[in-house]
Design a protein around this motif. Structure first.
Motif, PDB file in Angstrom:
ATOM      1  N   VAL A 173       0.796  -1.238   0.136  1.00 56.24           N
ATOM      2  CA  VAL A 173      -0.036  -0.201  -0.078  1.00 56.24           C
ATOM      3  C   VAL A 173       0.759   1.270   0.227  1.00 56.24           C
ATOM      4  O   VAL A 173       1.866   1.347   0.638  1.00 56.24           O
ATOM      5  N   ARG A 174       0.687   2.292  -0.899  1.00 51.88           N
ATOM      6  CA  ARG A 174       1.176   3.494  -0.834  1.00 51.88           C
ATOM      7  C   ARG A 174       0.023   4.602  -0.691  1.00 51.88           C
ATOM      8  O   ARG A 174      -0.878   4.622  -1.309  1.00 51.88           O
ATOM      9  N   LEU A 175       0.493   5.620   0.219  1.00 49.00           N
ATOM     10  CA  LEU A 175      -0.405   6.691   0.674  1.00 49.00           C
ATOM     11  C   LEU A 175       0.436   8.058   0.085  1.00 49.00           C
ATOM     12  O   LEU A 175       1.346   8.019   0.541  1.00 49.00           O
ATOM     13  N   THR A 176      -0.599   8.727  -0.600  1.00 51.13           N
ATOM     14  CA  THR A 176      -0.100  10.107  -0.899  1.00 51.13           C
ATOM     15  C   THR A 176      -0.828  11.222  -0.060  1.00 51.13           C
ATOM     16  O   THR A 176      -1.996  11.475  -0.296  1.00 51.13           O
ATOM     17  N   HIS A 177      -0.167  12.095   0.407  1.00 48.51           N
ATOM     18  CA  HIS A 177      -0.915  13.221   1.158  1.00 48.51           C
ATOM     19  C   HIS A 177      -0.780  14.428   0.272  1.00 48.51           C
ATOM     20  O   HIS A 177       0.254  14.939   0.145  1.00 48.51           O
ATOM     21  N   GLU A 178      -1.859  14.615  -0.543  1.00 46.99           N
ATOM     22  CA  GLU A 178      -1.701  15.748  -1.670  1.00 46.99           C
ATOM     23  C   GLU A 178      -1.260  17.026  -1.209  1.00 46.99           C
ATOM     24  O   GLU A 178      -0.502  17.806  -1.915  1.00 46.99           O
ATOM     25  N   PRO A 179      -2.099  17.509  -0.263  1.00 50.88           N
ATOM     26  CA  PRO A 179      -1.411  18.758   0.378  1.00 50.88           C
ATOM     27  C   PRO A 179      -0.017  19.042   0.601  1.00 50.88           C
ATOM     28  O   PRO A 179       0.462  20.091   0.407  1.00 50.88           O
ATOM     29  N   THR A 180       0.674  17.994   1.302  1.00 51.27           N
ATOM     30  CA  THR A 180       1.998  18.276   1.568  1.00 51.27           C
ATOM     31  C   THR A 180       3.231  17.501   0.514  1.00 51.27           C
ATOM     32  O   THR A 180       4.185  17.749   0.617  1.00 51.27           O
ATOM     33  N   GLY A 181       2.414  16.604  -0.189  1.00 52.28           N
ATOM     34  CA  GLY A 181       3.203  15.812  -1.063  1.00 52.28           C
ATOM     35  C   GLY A 181       4.020  14.620  -0.355  1.00 52.28           C
ATOM     36  O   GLY A 181       4.785  13.973  -0.728  1.00 52.28           O
ATOM     37  N   ILE A 182       3.432  14.380   1.022  1.00 55.98           N
ATOM     38  CA  ILE A 182       4.285  13.082   1.717  1.00 55.98           C
ATOM     39  C   ILE A 182       3.805  11.925   1.105  1.00 55.98           C
ATOM     40  O   ILE A 182       2.574  11.829   0.878  1.00 55.98           O
ATOM     41  N   VAL A 183       4.758  10.874   1.006  1.00 53.13           N
ATOM     42  CA  VAL A 183       4.301   9.525   0.347  1.00 53.13           C
ATOM     43  C   VAL A 183       4.728   8.702   1.411  1.00 53.13           C
ATOM     44  O   VAL A 183       6.210   8.646   1.790  1.00 53.13           O
ATOM     45  N   VAL A 184       3.970   7.661   1.779  1.00 55.32           N
ATOM     46  CA  VAL A 184       4.516   6.647   2.650  1.00 55.32           C
ATOM     47  C   VAL A 184       4.040   5.322   2.086  1.00 55.32           C
ATOM     48  O   VAL A 184       2.947   5.068   1.184  1.00 55.32           O
ATOM     49  N   GLN A 185       4.812   4.239   2.197  1.00 63.75           N
ATOM     50  CA  GLN A 185       4.273   3.060   1.760  1.00 63.75           C
ATOM     51  C   GLN A 185       4.812   1.900   2.502  1.00 63.75           C
ATOM     52  O   GLN A 185       5.748   1.811   3.251  1.00 63.75           O
ATOM     53  N   CYS A 186       3.906   0.834   2.568  1.00 64.18           N
ATOM     54  CA  CYS A 186       4.408  -0.361   3.464  1.00 64.18           C
ATOM     55  C   CYS A 186       4.058  -1.607   2.749  1.00 64.18           C
ATOM     56  O   CYS A 186       3.038  -1.863   2.025  1.00 64.18           O
ATOM     57  N   GLN A 187       5.088  -2.769   2.712  1.00 66.39           N
ATOM     58  CA  GLN A 187       4.568  -3.772   2.093  1.00 66.39           C
ATOM     59  C   GLN A 187       5.389  -5.084   3.059  1.00 66.39           C
ATOM     60  O   GLN A 187       5.492  -6.226   2.596  1.00 66.39           O
ATOM     61  N   ASN A 188       5.455  -4.714   4.095  1.00 62.06           N
ATOM     62  CA  ASN A 188       6.078  -5.927   4.834  1.00 62.06           C
ATOM     63  C   ASN A 188       5.040  -7.050   5.492  1.00 62.06           C
ATOM     64  O   ASN A 188       5.716  -7.995   5.904  1.00 62.06           O
ATOM     65  N   ASP A 189       3.855  -6.740   5.195  1.00 61.59           N
ATOM     66  CA  ASP A 189       2.927  -8.088   5.817  1.00 61.59           C
ATOM     67  C   ASP A 189       2.360  -8.481   4.586  1.00 61.59           C
ATOM     68  O   ASP A 189       2.111  -7.598   3.553  1.00 61.59           O
ATOM     69  N   ARG A 190       1.810  -9.537   4.426  1.00 61.21           N
ATOM     70  CA  ARG A 190       0.944 -10.170   3.560  1.00 61.21           C
ATOM     71  C   ARG A 190      -0.288  -9.784   3.353  1.00 61.21           C
ATOM     72  O   ARG A 190      -1.010  -9.935   2.269  1.00 61.21           O
ATOM     73  N   SER A 191      -0.909  -9.316   4.432  1.00 59.48           N
ATOM     74  CA  SER A 191      -2.250  -8.558   4.260  1.00 59.48           C
ATOM     75  C   SER A 191      -2.301  -7.072   3.969  1.00 59.48           C
ATOM     76  O   SER A 191      -1.572  -6.380   4.310  1.00 59.48           O
ATOM     77  N   GLN A 192      -3.095  -6.869   2.918  1.00 64.67           N
ATOM     78  CA  GLN A 192      -3.280  -5.529   2.395  1.00 64.67           C
ATOM     79  C   GLN A 192      -3.822  -4.652   3.514  1.00 64.67           C
ATOM     80  O   GLN A 192      -3.412  -3.599   3.693  1.00 64.67           O
ATOM     81  N   HIS A 193      -4.717  -5.247   4.336  1.00 64.84           N
ATOM     82  CA  HIS A 193      -5.369  -4.357   5.324  1.00 64.84           C
ATOM     83  C   HIS A 193      -4.479  -3.925   6.383  1.00 64.84           C
ATOM     84  O   HIS A 193      -4.498  -3.121   6.753  1.00 64.84           O
ATOM     85  N   ARG A 194      -3.565  -4.923   6.855  1.00 71.17           N
ATOM     86  CA  ARG A 194      -2.525  -4.556   8.006  1.00 71.17           C
ATOM     87  C   ARG A 194      -1.617  -3.747   7.202  1.00 71.17           C
ATOM     88  O   ARG A 194      -1.268  -2.561   7.937  1.00 71.17           O
ATOM     89  N   ASN A 195      -1.122  -3.758   6.078  1.00 75.17           N
ATOM     90  CA  ASN A 195      -0.361  -2.690   5.502  1.00 75.17           C
ATOM     91  C   ASN A 195      -1.024  -1.342   5.417  1.00 75.17           C
ATOM     92  O   ASN A 195      -0.391  -0.439   5.531  1.00 75.17           O
ATOM     93  N   ARG A 196      -2.328  -1.360   5.128  1.00 75.69           N
ATOM     94  CA  ARG A 196      -2.776  -0.175   4.847  1.00 75.69           C
ATOM     95  C   ARG A 196      -2.966   0.754   6.371  1.00 75.69           C
ATOM     96  O   ARG A 196      -2.594   1.868   6.420  1.00 75.69           O
ATOM     97  N   ASP A 197      -3.017  -0.039   7.469  1.00 73.69           N
ATOM     98  CA  ASP A 197      -3.019   0.410   8.686  1.00 73.69           C
ATOM     99  C   ASP A 197      -1.786   1.177   9.173  1.00 73.69           C
ATOM    100  O   ASP A 197      -1.804   1.861   9.992  1.00 73.69           O
ATOM    101  N   GLN A 198      -0.805   0.231   8.956  1.00 72.40           N
ATOM    102  CA  GLN A 198       0.655   0.495   9.074  1.00 72.40           C
ATOM    103  C   GLN A 198       1.032   1.739   8.495  1.00 72.40           C
ATOM    104  O   GLN A 198       1.811   2.542   8.861  1.00 72.40           O
ATOM    105  N   ALA A 199       0.515   1.836   7.277  1.00 76.71           N
ATOM    106  CA  ALA A 199       0.825   2.972   6.284  1.00 76.71           C
ATOM    107  C   ALA A 199       0.170   4.393   6.805  1.00 76.71           C
ATOM    108  O   ALA A 199       0.756   5.349   6.778  1.00 76.71           O
ATOM    109  N   TRP A 200      -1.040   4.285   7.188  1.00 72.20           N
ATOM    110  CA  TRP A 200      -1.756   5.266   7.950  1.00 72.20           C
ATOM    111  C   TRP A 200      -1.048   5.786   9.193  1.00 72.20           C
ATOM    112  O   TRP A 200      -0.797   7.035   9.459  1.00 72.20           O
TER     113      TRP A 200
END
Length: 317
Positions: A204-231
């Protein structure tokens, strides 16, 4: 509350222990009656106690809102191609070794491998008491000078990598994020992981458009868990951005997106033609380059913490 209780209990125990050691040393000195070897042992014990007391005094200064929290360390290779990617991987190992030496846990949240060697970027989560408080001063550009292992002519090369340290935000700190400001992308994780990561869009990759900050997480097999950690990582980045705005710092911080190259470095690691690691903010230096790259960076962390408190930044940082 249990975490705070444990921190206070450890502080009280440290004070009692130091008081007891001082008292014991005084009694042993009276019994020594000029015995030089015994006096030498007492001096060595007191020196160790003094070092512990100095470290405890610095730890007591970690009173910022998020100093006691876990933290994320993001490392990005800069100018220098393969050289800088290798340097970024060395920094990743340095911080992991530091954390392990301080009984902290290390979890790799994301990593992009280099084409030939090293890493293009990596994000580590350091879990332990005061992890953010100790490591927050590492944010900036780190410069390496060495004989390149990738140069057949054995020439000296200069490499750069940037480090960004942000706190893991707990329930005591409220960060409001408008979901409509965040773009979510999913993709297939790279690297080792078996057939599952190659068949599903779990990263999962998250992009905060007002600031341009990008974070991503791929360490877990679960997309749901990766999404939580990315947030969680995104909240951490936005919190650190707010702290930077309060301090009005524009010194190679991640959110400011300064160039990763000459003129922006906070520390230089010189392995050739001489051995020296020097922090350009505190002027602290050491010739023990192998020890530093193996995780022994307490000298620099302590100096940076003391300097920030002296400047009156301790309450904000």
């Amino acid at each position: 509350m249990m975490r705070e209780r444990q921190r206070l209990a450890e502080g009280i125990e440290t004070v009692k222990s130091l008081q007891q050691e001082a008292s014991d040393a005084e009694e042993l000195l009276e019994l020594a009656e000029g015995d030089e070897s015994m006096i030498a042992d007492i001096e060595a014990t007191l020196q160790k106690a003094a070092t512990r007391a100095e470290k405890a005094e610095l730890a007591a200064l970690l009173s910022g809102e998020a100093d006691a929290n876990d933290c994320f360390i993001q490392i990005n290779a800069g100018e220098g191609g393969t050289e800088s990617q290798d340097w970024a991987s060395i920094l990743r190992r340095m911080y992991a070794r530091w954390a392990e030496a301080h009984d902290m846990k290390v979890e790799e949240m994301d990593a992009r491998e280099g084409e030939e060697a090293g890493i293009k970027s990596a994000t580590l989560q350091i879990k332990g008491e005061n992890a953010y408080g100790w490591l927050k001063s590492e944010t900036g550009v780190h410069r390496l000078v060495r004989i390149s292992p990738f140069d057949s002519s054995a020439r000296r090369h200069t490499s750069f990598a940037s480090v960004s340290v942000t706190p893991v935000i707990d329930d005591n700190i409220e960060i409001e994020i408008n979901p409509s400001d965040v773009r979510t992308d999913t993709y297939r994780a790279s690297g080792a992981g078996g057939q599952h990561v190659n068949r599903t869009d779990s990263a999962v990759r998250l992009t905060h458009e007002p600031t341009g900050i990008v974070v991503q997480c791929q360490n877990d097999r679960s997309q749901h868990r990766n999404r939580d950690q990315a947030w969680q990582m995104l909240r951490s980045k936005l919190y650190e951005l707010e702290l930077q705005n309060r301090r009005s710092v524009a010194d190679a911080q991640y959110a400011e997106k300064s160039a990763i190259g000459f003129g922006h470095q906070i520390r230089s690691y010189v392995l050739q033609p001489y051995q020296m690691v020097k922090d350009l903010r505190t002027e602290v230096e050491t010739s023990d380059t192998s020890g530093v790259l193996d995780g022994d960076i307490d000298l620099f962390l302590s100096a940076a913490l003391a300097a920030s408190v002296a400047k009156g930044e301790g309450d904000e940082a």
